[in-house]
Design a protein around this motif. Sequence first.
Motif, short mmCIF file in Angstrom:
data_model
loop_
_atom_site.label_atom_id
_atom_site.label_comp_id
_atom_site.label_asym_id
_atom_site.label_seq_id
_atom_site.Cartn_x
_atom_site.Cartn_y
_atom_site.Cartn_z
N VAL A 31 0.83 -1.20 0.00
CA VAL A 31 0.00 0.00 0.00
C VAL A 31 0.87 1.26 0.00
O VAL A 31 0.61 2.21 -0.75
N ALA A 32 1.91 1.27 0.83
CA ALA A 32 2.80 2.43 0.86
C ALA A 32 3.47 2.62 -0.51
O ALA A 32 3.59 3.75 -1.00
N GLY A 33 3.89 1.52 -1.12
CA GLY A 33 4.50 1.62 -2.44
C GLY A 33 3.52 2.14 -3.49
O GLY A 33 3.90 2.94 -4.36
N PHE A 34 2.27 1.70 -3.40
CA PHE A 34 1.24 2.17 -4.34
C PHE A 34 1.02 3.67 -4.22
O PHE A 34 0.96 4.40 -5.22
N VAL A 35 0.89 4.16 -3.00
CA VAL A 35 0.66 5.59 -2.77
C VAL A 35 1.84 6.41 -3.25
O VAL A 35 1.69 7.44 -3.92
N ALA A 72 4.06 5.57 -5.53
CA ALA A 72 4.12 5.52 -6.99
C ALA A 72 3.16 6.53 -7.60
O ALA A 72 3.47 7.19 -8.59
N ALA A 73 1.98 6.65 -7.01
CA ALA A 73 0.98 7.61 -7.51
C ALA A 73 1.46 9.04 -7.32
O ALA A 73 1.08 9.93 -8.09
N LEU A 74 2.29 9.27 -6.30
CA LEU A 74 2.78 10.62 -6.01
C LEU A 74 4.08 10.95 -6.74
O LEU A 74 4.55 12.09 -6.68
N ASP A 75 4.65 9.97 -7.43
CA ASP A 75 5.97 10.14 -8.01
C ASP A 75 5.98 11.24 -9.06
O ASP A 75 5.29 11.16 -10.08
N GLN A 76 6.78 12.27 -8.83
CA GLN A 76 6.87 13.40 -9.75
C GLN A 76 7.36 12.97 -11.12
O GLN A 76 6.95 13.51 -12.14
N ARG A 77 8.18 11.95 -11.18
CA ARG A 77 8.76 11.53 -12.46
C ARG A 77 7.73 10.89 -13.37
O ARG A 77 7.95 10.77 -14.58
N ARG A 78 6.60 10.45 -12.83
CA ARG A 78 5.59 9.80 -13.66
C ARG A 78 4.66 10.81 -14.35
O ARG A 78 3.83 10.43 -15.14
N VAL A 79 4.76 12.07 -13.94
CA VAL A 79 3.85 13.08 -14.48
C VAL A 79 4.36 13.61 -15.81
O VAL A 79 5.55 13.83 -15.97
#
Length: 214
Positions: A201-205, A207-214
């Motif tokens: 769950v921590a990894g999922f959250v 990953a969703a917040l990762d600036q590099r994915r935007v």
Amino acid sequence: MTDTEPALGDGADVTRSAAPVRVSAVERRILDAALTLFAERGFDGTSVQGIVEAAEVTKGALYHYFDSKDDLLYEIYHSLIDRQLADLGEVLARGLPPRESVRAVLAGLIRSTAEHIDEAKVFSREMHRLDSARMRSVRADRRRYHVTFRGLIEQGQRDGVFSDATPAETVTIVALGMVNQMPSWYRADGPKTAGRLADEVAGFVLAALDQRRV
């Protein structure tokens, strides 16, 4: 929740609950007995006499420490949230970067909830029994945790570590909302350990917040 949001930075310790934790051996024995019976029989199905017998104390001893079954229900909740607020405070005191702080707080909260799932289940099922004063206290404690966790997300967004595509409030509602629902689906004997669930769950959250994915 619609509680008034407490101000941060006003000198108050936002990671501590206002009420004291019960610490004496007799109090703990009474609370443990109440927890077991509330979990097995429900609040209405549990009598004061039943708690007294299970705890192997007198009625006088119970009423010396607790005013009523409602008082016991509140204390079951309070012992859980006070522990979680203390865990939150310990993470904040370490001064970790936002990513590490969010991971540590969220994973720790999931593990704590899993380890004390009976307390969480009883409170989730019976919280409507609390009077208005205790309910305000419950909401204040939960709001304190919510605001502090949201502050970690906001700090990461300000620092450019987290994407700001999703508001910090929304991230907080989703992350903590999942934990609040654990009493309805988590099983200690399920296919995943609490530690594995916490990491996922921590990894999922994050990953969703990762600036590099935007």
